[in-house]
Every structure is written in C-alpha cells, then in structure tokens.
Design a protein around this motif. Structure first.
Motif, PDB file in Angstrom:
ATOM      1  N   TYR A  84       0.803  -1.216   0.000  1.00 13.39           N
ATOM      2  CA  TYR A  84       0.000   0.000   0.000  1.00 13.39           C
ATOM      3  C   TYR A  84       0.844   1.279   0.000  1.00 13.39           C
ATOM      4  O   TYR A  84       0.345   2.349  -0.296  1.00 13.39           O
ATOM      5  CB  TYR A  84      -0.938  -0.003   1.222  1.00 13.39           C
ATOM      6  CG  TYR A  84      -2.049  -1.005   1.087  1.00 13.39           C
ATOM      7  CD1 TYR A  84      -3.174  -0.717   0.313  1.00 13.39           C
ATOM      8  CD2 TYR A  84      -1.948  -2.248   1.695  1.00 13.39           C
ATOM      9  CE1 TYR A  84      -4.191  -1.642   0.172  1.00 13.39           C
ATOM     10  CE2 TYR A  84      -2.961  -3.184   1.556  1.00 13.39           C
ATOM     11  CZ  TYR A  84      -4.081  -2.877   0.797  1.00 13.39           C
ATOM     12  OH  TYR A  84      -5.082  -3.790   0.650  1.00 13.39           O
ATOM     13  N   GLN A  85       2.113   1.196   0.388  1.00 13.23           N
ATOM     14  CA  GLN A  85       2.961   2.394   0.379  1.00 13.23           C
ATOM     15  C   GLN A  85       3.430   2.648  -1.051  1.00 13.23           C
ATOM     16  O   GLN A  85       4.230   1.888  -1.603  1.00 13.23           O
ATOM     17  CB  GLN A  85       4.154   2.192   1.318  1.00 13.23           C
ATOM     18  CG  GLN A  85       5.142   3.355   1.310  1.00 13.23           C
ATOM     19  CD  GLN A  85       4.502   4.663   1.751  1.00 13.23           C
ATOM     20  OE1 GLN A  85       3.651   4.651   2.629  1.00 13.23           O
ATOM     21  NE2 GLN A  85       4.887   5.763   1.123  1.00 13.23           N
ATOM     22  N   SER A  86       2.928   3.705  -1.663  1.00 10.74           N
ATOM     23  CA  SER A  86       3.243   3.975  -3.067  1.00 10.74           C
ATOM     24  C   SER A  86       4.009   5.269  -3.267  1.00 10.74           C
ATOM     25  O   SER A  86       4.581   5.502  -4.333  1.00 10.74           O
ATOM     26  CB  SER A  86       1.952   4.024  -3.898  1.00 10.74           C
ATOM     27  OG  SER A  86       1.297   2.772  -3.830  1.00 10.74           O
ATOM     28  N   SER A  98       3.002   5.119  -7.633  1.00  7.75           N
ATOM     29  CA  SER A  98       2.384   6.436  -7.699  1.00  7.75           C
ATOM     30  C   SER A  98       1.243   6.493  -6.676  1.00  7.75           C
ATOM     31  O   SER A  98       0.673   5.461  -6.300  1.00  7.75           O
ATOM     32  CB  SER A  98       1.851   6.716  -9.102  1.00  7.75           C
ATOM     33  OG  SER A  98       1.079   7.893  -9.114  1.00  7.75           O
ATOM     34  N   THR A  99       0.932   7.706  -6.245  1.00  6.71           N
ATOM     35  CA  THR A  99      -0.189   7.893  -5.301  1.00  6.71           C
ATOM     36  C   THR A  99      -1.502   8.175  -6.020  1.00  6.71           C
ATOM     37  O   THR A  99      -2.501   8.515  -5.385  1.00  6.71           O
ATOM     38  CB  THR A  99       0.114   9.065  -4.362  1.00  6.71           C
ATOM     39  OG1 THR A  99       0.345  10.238  -5.141  1.00  6.71           O
ATOM     40  CG2 THR A  99       1.331   8.774  -3.494  1.00  6.71           C
ATOM     41  N   THR A 100      -1.510   8.010  -7.326  1.00  8.33           N
ATOM     42  CA  THR A 100      -2.730   8.302  -8.088  1.00  8.33           C
ATOM     43  C   THR A 100      -3.894   7.425  -7.636  1.00  8.33           C
ATOM     44  O   THR A 100      -5.032   7.892  -7.473  1.00  8.33           O
ATOM     45  CB  THR A 100      -2.472   8.087  -9.596  1.00  8.33           C
ATOM     46  OG1 THR A 100      -1.373   8.899  -9.997  1.00  8.33           O
ATOM     47  CG2 THR A 100      -3.709   8.440 -10.405  1.00  8.33           C
ATOM     48  N   ASP A 101      -3.635   6.133  -7.445  1.00 11.67           N
ATOM     49  CA  ASP A 101      -4.695   5.219  -7.019  1.00 11.67           C
ATOM     50  C   ASP A 101      -5.252   5.603  -5.656  1.00 11.67           C
ATOM     51  O   ASP A 101      -6.457   5.523  -5.407  1.00 11.67           O
ATOM     52  CB  ASP A 101      -4.168   3.785  -6.980  1.00 11.67           C
ATOM     53  CG  ASP A 101      -3.908   3.236  -8.383  1.00 11.67           C
ATOM     54  OD1 ASP A 101      -4.446   3.841  -9.337  1.00 11.67           O
ATOM     55  OD2 ASP A 101      -3.196   2.227  -8.508  1.00 11.67           O
ATOM     56  N   HIS A 102      -4.360   6.026  -4.767  1.00 10.74           N
ATOM     57  CA  HIS A 102      -4.814   6.383  -3.426  1.00 10.74           C
ATOM     58  C   HIS A 102      -5.692   7.633  -3.456  1.00 10.74           C
ATOM     59  O   HIS A 102      -6.713   7.716  -2.754  1.00 10.74           O
ATOM     60  CB  HIS A 102      -3.609   6.604  -2.503  1.00 10.74           C
ATOM     61  CG  HIS A 102      -2.795   5.363  -2.302  1.00 10.74           C
ATOM     62  ND1 HIS A 102      -1.925   4.888  -3.250  1.00 10.74           N
ATOM     63  CD2 HIS A 102      -2.726   4.495  -1.257  1.00 10.74           C
ATOM     64  CE1 HIS A 102      -1.339   3.789  -2.812  1.00 10.74           C
ATOM     65  NE2 HIS A 102      -1.809   3.518  -1.598  1.00 10.74           N
ATOM     66  N   PHE A 117      -7.461   8.524  -5.971  1.00  8.70           N
ATOM     67  CA  PHE A 117      -8.715   8.095  -6.581  1.00  8.70           C
ATOM     68  C   PHE A 117      -9.643   7.451  -5.544  1.00  8.70           C
ATOM     69  O   PHE A 117     -10.857   7.678  -5.533  1.00  8.70           O
ATOM     70  CB  PHE A 117      -8.423   7.107  -7.716  1.00  8.70           C
ATOM     71  CG  PHE A 117      -9.662   6.530  -8.341  1.00  8.70           C
ATOM     72  CD1 PHE A 117     -10.400   7.246  -9.274  1.00  8.70           C
ATOM     73  CD2 PHE A 117     -10.098   5.262  -7.984  1.00  8.70           C
ATOM     74  CE1 PHE A 117     -11.542   6.707  -9.841  1.00  8.70           C
ATOM     75  CE2 PHE A 117     -11.238   4.719  -8.535  1.00  8.70           C
ATOM     76  CZ  PHE A 117     -11.960   5.442  -9.470  1.00  8.70           C
ATOM     77  N   VAL A 118      -9.073   6.629  -4.653  1.00  5.57           N
ATOM     78  CA  VAL A 118      -9.861   5.976  -3.611  1.00  5.57           C
ATOM     79  C   VAL A 118     -10.499   7.012  -2.688  1.00  5.57           C
ATOM     80  O   VAL A 118     -11.679   6.923  -2.323  1.00  5.57           O
ATOM     81  CB  VAL A 118      -8.988   4.983  -2.808  1.00  5.57           C
ATOM     82  CG1 VAL A 118      -9.733   4.496  -1.573  1.00  5.57           C
ATOM     83  CG2 VAL A 118      -8.598   3.807  -3.677  1.00  5.57           C
ATOM     84  N   VAL A 119      -9.734   8.022  -2.305  1.00  8.45           N
ATOM     85  CA  VAL A 119     -10.266   9.072  -1.437  1.00  8.45           C
ATOM     86  C   VAL A 119     -11.409   9.806  -2.122  1.00  8.45           C
ATOM     87  O   VAL A 119     -12.455  10.092  -1.517  1.00  8.45           O
ATOM     88  CB  VAL A 119      -9.141  10.053  -1.047  1.00  8.45           C
ATOM     89  CG1 VAL A 119      -9.713  11.253  -0.285  1.00  8.45           C
ATOM     90  CG2 VAL A 119      -8.095   9.346  -0.193  1.00  8.45           C
ATOM     91  N   ARG A 120     -11.237  10.118  -3.406  1.00  6.49           N
ATOM     92  CA  ARG A 120     -12.300  10.802  -4.144  1.00  6.49           C
ATOM     93  C   ARG A 120     -13.545   9.926  -4.261  1.00  6.49           C
ATOM     94  O   ARG A 120     -14.670  10.412  -4.164  1.00  6.49           O
ATOM     95  CB  ARG A 120     -11.796  11.194  -5.529  1.00  6.49           C
ATOM     96  CG  ARG A 120     -10.701  12.242  -5.501  1.00  6.49           C
ATOM     97  CD  ARG A 120     -10.446  12.783  -6.896  1.00  6.49           C
ATOM     98  NE  ARG A 120     -11.640  13.425  -7.447  1.00  6.49           N
ATOM     99  CZ  ARG A 120     -11.682  13.987  -8.655  1.00  6.49           C
ATOM    100  NH1 ARG A 120     -10.604  13.971  -9.426  1.00  6.49           N
ATOM    101  NH2 ARG A 120     -12.784  14.556  -9.085  1.00  6.49           N
ATOM    102  N   GLN A 121     -13.340   8.619  -4.475  1.00  8.33           N
ATOM    103  CA  GLN A 121     -14.482   7.701  -4.547  1.00  8.33           C
ATOM    104  C   GLN A 121     -15.234   7.661  -3.228  1.00  8.33           C
ATOM    105  O   GLN A 121     -16.472   7.647  -3.190  1.00  8.33           O
ATOM    106  CB  GLN A 121     -13.997   6.296  -4.926  1.00  8.33           C
ATOM    107  CG  GLN A 121     -13.658   6.112  -6.386  1.00  8.33           C
ATOM    108  CD  GLN A 121     -14.906   6.129  -7.257  1.00  8.33           C
ATOM    109  OE1 GLN A 121     -15.812   5.325  -7.066  1.00  8.33           O
ATOM    110  NE2 GLN A 121     -14.952   7.048  -8.212  1.00  8.33           N
TER     111      GLN A 121
END
Length: 465
Positions: free
Chosen positions: A415-417, A424-428, A430-434
């Motif tokens: 999970y540390q990206s 990249s932290t892009t996925d993280h 995205f998760v917060v926005r979702q």
C-alpha cells in the motif's frame, strides 16, 4: 301454558331426492351439509320442502318456464349443473387452480370418446357441462360466500368460543395472521374447528397493528369479545407484549379475562409435538383421567382403558423423553448456527463483488463475524471495483475469480506507493475521491484524518528512544 320452543335439529329432517327435480336443490355428501341451489348456488339453512319451494318460486320463475318440469331438457340441465358443482367441490377440496376444471372436462371427453364411441349422447352431455375457468371461479366464490355466511350464523348462536392466532409469512414473505375458532355447533350437536379468517398486513406487524386488524375484523363480523373463553397464540413478542401486545389489548376490552378462572391464555409454538406430549404427560393423572371417566361414551372408555395399562404409560414416557431431547438438541443447533442467516448477506459480495455497495450491510456482517476493520474493508472493495484489469475476469466462476484471479492480482500488493520507484499515489487519491463521492451520493457522514508523518517523526527525540 306456554308452548315449548321447537328444536329443528331434533326433527331429523331428511332430504328427498325428488326435490332436485322439483326445486333444483341437491344436498352435498358431508356432515352438517345444507341444500345448495343448482341455479344460483345459494344455500337454505333448514332441510324443509317449504323453504326450498319458496326459494325456487321467488328466485327462479323464468327457469320454471324455460325448463318445464318433467321435461328432458330440464333433466339434462340439472344433471350438467350438478356435475359442474361436484367438480368444483373436488378441485377446492384438493386446493387446485380454477383453470383445472377445463382440463378435467377435456379428460372426461377423452375417456367418454374411448369407452362410449357408439353412445354419442354421453359425449354430448359432458360437452354441455359448464366447466370454464370463469364459471368455476364464479361458482367457487359463491360457495365460499355461502359457507362463510353459514359459519358466522352458527358462531353467533354459540354462547362461547375459543380463538387461536398465528402470525407468519406466506410463500412470498407477505405478513399475515391466521384466526382459527373452536365452538359447539348446537344445530348438529358437534364441536367444530374452522379457519375463521386470514388477515394480511402491509408494513409493520407490531402489537398495535395486529390488534387493529383483529379488532376491525371482530367489529365487521359482529363477533363479541365477551364470548371468548380462551386464546392460543404462537408466542410471538407482538402477541405477548406486556404493554402493547395483542393479548394485553384484548384483556383491556374483555375484562372477564382478568377475573374469571375459566378464561385461559395459551402460548404455544405451532407444530411443537414435544410440548404437546409433555403437557399431556403432566396432566394425564388428574385432568385427563378425570375427564375421560366423566364422559359417558364408548370412545372415552377406550382412551381411559389405554391409560390404565402400564405398557402404554412406559411407551408414552419414552416418547416424552425422546421429544424433549430432540427439542433441546434443536435449541443447541439454533445457537450454533444462528450466524448462518447473516452469512447469507455476505455471500452476495462473494458472488457479485462488483454489484454491492462499499458501505452496504454486508460490511457490518463481515466486521462482526470476522473482526475486520470496516473502514479498511470499504477502501479495499473500492480499490477492487475500480481495477480495470480485474474487471475483465468478472465473468469467471466465483471460485476461479477469488482463488486465482484475485490472488494473482493482490498477492504482492503493497500500500505504500509514495516516493517509490515505479509507484504512484494516483490510485490512493482516486480511492479518497471515490469515498467522498459515494458518501455524498448516499448522504452519509465522512470523517477523514490527514497525518503529516514528516512533522510527526521530526518531533520525536530519537536519542531518548
């Protein structure tokens, strides 16, 4: 000197076969049956030629003209009506659909054609029987209305009756309450047990809801609370509630239930054979044996002799012990497998992980049963549902998806990206926005905490550690 009141039930009235030809009535072959009109399916309460004649002359004047007495056309018409009525009785007795009457007629025609090829009259007579689904439905509704009317007339004449209530669900999970009644039929000198009504509910089935529906039925049917001698229920909380239960409210109307020793309230679980046998075993010495000795009938004497034999008592004791053991075993099973119903909610996620909501009820079940963090579980399901490459495997079987595709995808998941090569932290983000969008869409509260690890670690005196 006053004349004695006539008792119709003691006059032993007998239905005469010629009344069918004269007045178009038949008598069903069952205990306590009353004459039924073949033209309109109405019933007459008393088996008396004058009553049948009065109904025929006042209601069916045109029939007398169209089908003259002793004519062949009248005879065929009455036979066809009687046959249709008997088919209707048989279908209702076996709880078959109304449309089955057409199938019965088709079968009768095939049988008659095969057995009586030369006698075309029989086939023609069967073809004249009115057995369409619409006719059978209308005939059944009329018979039902007449039976209901007759039942309530007998119930109004009875000085008291016992009520049994059972609240349950039907095959489509619609809430309903069945009302059964037991009373003494003075006209036929027998005890009768009948299904009085089935009351349906929409929405809640609280104690006040059950009482309102029951009270409306009692008032509409003109039945008196004062005649209720006992009430048996299924023991549900809505029935037995101390403050707002159905029985509590009935007691408020029938005050005699508080004071009379003859009034009884029973709470039983339907189809519980163990409790019935246990109750019988507990009262067999005093109540049952005393009752059987006071009843002067041959059947009561046989039951009394049965209870006097030691071999029968031993068999009853063994049956009582076995049923009690099975009842205790069932309680243990219920305690062990009580979580199985909740697991069903979780199975929906396992079957269709892309169709469930991240904050659905299944997350509460998973948190409770498997001691998982609900927030982490929601983040993981959002990460799973937005994974484009894994979505391509959603058509695979449930076992293949979780045992192969999902494991291959996330077996080395880290999970540390941030600040890592190839990460990249892009996925993280995205998760917060979702999470924010989903909670806003379903009007849910969302609390987010941001921690600056750089400041946190720099504030620690590492030398003292």
């Amino acid at each position: 000197m006053l004349s004695k009141k006539r008792k119709i039930d003691s006059e032993n009235r007998k239905f005469m076969n010629e009344w069918t030809e004269l007045y178009c009535f038949i008598l069903p072959e069952r205990v306590g049956a009353i004459p039924v009109c073949l033209n309109c399916n109405s019933t007459v309460a008393i088996i008396k030629s004058g009553n049948l004649k009065r109904h025929y002359e006042t209601t069916h004047k045109d029939f007398h003209t169209t089908f003259p007495p002793a004519s062949e056309v009248r005879k065929n018409k009455l036979h066809a009506s009687e046959a249709a009525l008997r088919v209707c009785w048989v279908l209702n007795k076996h709880q078959k659909p109304f449309s089955d009457s057409e199938i019965v007629k088709e079968c009768m025609l095939e049988v008659a054609t095969a057995l009586f090829q030369e006698n075309k009259k029989i086939v023609t007579s069967i073809q004249d029987i009115p057995l369409s689904a619409r006719s059978n439905t209308r005939r059944t509704e009329m018979l039902t209305a007449e039976n209901k009317k007759s039942l309530f007339e007998l119930l109004h004449k009875s000085p008291c009756y016992c009520i049994a209530l059972d609240e349950s669900c039907d095959l489509v999970d619609s809430e309903q309450m069945s009302i059964f009644v037991r009373f003494f039929d003075f006209e036929n000198k027998v005890f009768r047990e009948e299904l009085l009504a089935i009351l349906t509910f929409e929405g809640k089935t609280r104690g006040e809801d059950l009482f309102k529906s029951f009270d409306d039925f009692m008032k509409k049917s003109d039945l008196s609370y004062d005649k209720i001698m006992s009430i048996s229920t299924d023991g549900a909380p809505a029935m037995m509630g101390k403050e707002k239960g159905l029985l509590k409210r009935i007691r408020g109307i029938n005050l005699s239930m508080h004071n009379s020793p003859n009034i009884a309230l029973y709470h039983v679980r339907w189809l519980s054979k163990g409790r019935v046998v246990e109750r019988f075993w507990n009262i067999k010495e005093k109540e049952v044996k005393t009752f059987l000795k006071n009843v002067d009938t041959e059947e009561a004497k046989k039951h009394s002799d049965f209870l006097e034999k030691n071999r029968n008592i031993v068999a009853m004791a063994f049956l009582n012990d076995i049923l009690n053991f099975l009842s205790d075993l069932m309680k243990e099973f219920d305690a062990i497998f009580k979580d199985f119903s909740e697991i069903g909610k979780l199975s929906q996620f396992l079957k269709t992980p892309y169709d469930v909501l991240p904050d659905g009820e299944w997350t509460d079940v998973a948190e409770k049963l498997f001691n998982l963090s609900k927030s982490k579980l929601q983040i993981e399901i959002i990460d799973l549902q937005k994974d484009v490459s894994l979505k391509q495997s959603r058509s695979a079987s449930t076992e293949e998806f979780w045992a192969k595709d999902a494991i291959d995808k996330y077996s080395n998941c880290e999970y540390q990206s941030g600040f890592r090569k190839g990460k990249s932290t892009t996925d993280h983000i995205f998760v917060v926005r979702q999470l924010m969008e989903k909670h806003y869409e379903y009007a849910k509260d969302l609390h987010m905490v941001f921690v600056d690890y750089k400041q946190a670690y720099d504030s620690v005196n590492r030398e003292k550690l």
